[in-house]
Scaffold this motif. Structure first.
Motif, PDB file in Angstrom:
ATOM      1  N   ASN A  66      46.210 -10.242  38.001  1.00  0.00           N
ATOM      2  CA  ASN A  66      46.193  -8.709  37.955  1.00  0.00           C
ATOM      3  C   ASN A  66      45.564  -8.052  39.147  1.00  0.00           C
ATOM      4  OD1 ASN A  66      47.212  -7.505  35.224  1.00  0.00           O
ATOM      5  ND2 ASN A  66      45.713  -9.254  34.551  1.00  0.00           N
TER       6      ASN A  66
ATOM      7  N   TYR B  35      40.033  -8.987  30.997  1.00  0.00           N
ATOM      8  CA  TYR B  35      41.179  -9.535  30.757  1.00  0.00           C
ATOM      9  C   TYR B  35      42.259  -8.373  30.099  1.00  0.00           C
ATOM     10  CZ  TYR B  35      39.753 -10.356  26.083  1.00  0.00           C
ATOM     11  OH  TYR B  35      39.312 -10.392  24.712  1.00  0.00           O
ATOM     12  N   TYR B  36      43.410  -8.452  30.242  1.00  0.00           N
ATOM     13  CA  TYR B  36      44.556  -7.579  29.490  1.00  0.00           C
ATOM     14  C   TYR B  36      45.125  -8.484  28.410  1.00  0.00           C
ATOM     15  CZ  TYR B  36      43.875  -4.300  33.139  1.00  0.00           C
ATOM     16  OH  TYR B  36      43.342  -3.249  34.213  1.00  0.00           O
TER      17      TYR B  36
ATOM     18  N   THR C 115      47.790  -3.000  37.925  1.00  0.00           N
ATOM     19  CA  THR C 115      48.681  -3.988  36.892  1.00  0.00           C
ATOM     20  C   THR C 115      48.077  -4.041  35.585  1.00  0.00           C
ATOM     21  OG1 THR C 115      47.763  -6.092  37.769  1.00  0.00           O
ATOM     22  CG2 THR C 115      49.643  -5.109  38.894  1.00  0.00           C
ATOM     23  N   ASP C 116      48.729  -4.686  34.764  1.00  0.00           N
ATOM     24  CA  ASP C 116      48.012  -4.701  33.440  1.00  0.00           C
ATOM     25  C   ASP C 116      48.941  -6.150  32.901  1.00  0.00           C
ATOM     26  OD1 ASP C 116      50.442  -3.576  32.709  1.00  0.00           O
ATOM     27  OD2 ASP C 116      49.283  -2.264  31.396  1.00  0.00           O
ATOM     28  N   ASN C 117      48.919  -7.071  33.434  1.00  0.00           N
ATOM     29  CA  ASN C 117      49.499  -8.460  33.014  1.00  0.00           C
ATOM     30  C   ASN C 117      48.728  -8.978  31.979  1.00  0.00           C
ATOM     31  OD1 ASN C 117      51.791  -8.498  34.714  1.00  0.00           O
ATOM     32  ND2 ASN C 117      50.602  -9.241  36.391  1.00  0.00           N
TER      33      ASN C 117
ATOM     34  N   PHE D 135      42.692  -3.372  27.963  1.00  0.00           N
ATOM     35  CA  PHE D 135      41.642  -3.910  28.764  1.00  0.00           C
ATOM     36  C   PHE D 135      40.525  -4.364  27.962  1.00  0.00           C
ATOM     37  CE2 PHE D 135      38.229  -4.188  31.645  1.00  0.00           C
ATOM     38  CZ  PHE D 135      38.421  -5.305  32.496  1.00  0.00           C
TER      39      PHE D 135
ATOM     40  N   TYR E  21      41.739 -10.570  34.845  1.00  0.00           N
ATOM     41  CA  TYR E  21      41.399  -9.585  36.009  1.00  0.00           C
ATOM     42  C   TYR E  21      40.477  -9.906  36.751  1.00  0.00           C
ATOM     43  CZ  TYR E  21      41.068  -5.357  38.756  1.00  0.00           C
ATOM     44  OH  TYR E  21      40.922  -4.331  39.866  1.00  0.00           O
TER      45      TYR E  21
END
Length: 170
Positions: A87, A168-169, A91-93, A2, A97
């Motif tokens: 996200n 963001y991931y 979750t960690d798509n 992240f 996020y």
């Protein structure tokens, strides 16, 4: 992994291009408005990477050219759906996020959408926060389509939704 959203970079971009257009991107002013295209550019400038990883075009967010872009990059409601569905806390798509929040939870670089019948038709970015001591007084927003720089949110008419960008991931 992240990464946090760079609010300052997003706001600097917004302040630079609120009253103009970045020539790197197409201007959609004559095709329904440029507001969400501008906001997508702002959050991308804030470090949020374009996302071509989703299972279909409605779960992606990118602009490579006028002929190679997603609806979520340029249209308010698909943009909202991408932001809040990509996200969640568990979750960690790949990609952004963000979530819908309350008015008093917003910060620089967060977003406001005007809505009608629960569908977004306009998107703005917070470019200044006005305080009266420690109390929130108002937010100033910037936008394309009826270009505005540091316009008081309190003077905007219509129902609103508030979107916080966390990061963001990858």
């Amino acid at each position: 992994m992240f990464f946090e959203y760079n609010r300052i970079a997003a706001v600097e971009y917004a302040r630079r291009w609120a009253l103009g257009r970045n020539p790197r991107f197409h201007d959609y002013e004559n095709w329904g408005g440029n507001c969400t295209n501008f906001i997508s550019q702002c959050i991308n400038a804030g470090g949020i990477p374009m996302d071509s990883h989703g299972s279909n075009i409605m779960k992606q967010w990118y602009w490579y050219s006028d002929n190679n872009r997603t609806p979520s990059w340029t249209a308010s409601q698909p943009f909202f759906e991408y932001l809040v569905n990509n996200n969640h806390y568990d979750t960690d798509n790949f990609g952004v996020y963000a979530e819908e929040v309350n008015y008093n939870e917003l910060e620089l670089g967060d977003l406001i959408q005007l809505i009608e019948n629960n569908k977004a038709y306009h998107t703005m970015i917070i470019t200044r926060v006005l305080l009266d001591g420690d109390e929130l007084y108002d937010y100033l927003v910037s936008q394309n389509t009826y270009d505005l720089l540091d316009y008081p949110l309190s003077l905007k008419v219509g129902q609103r939704r508030y979107l916080k960008i966390y990061g963001y991931y990858i």
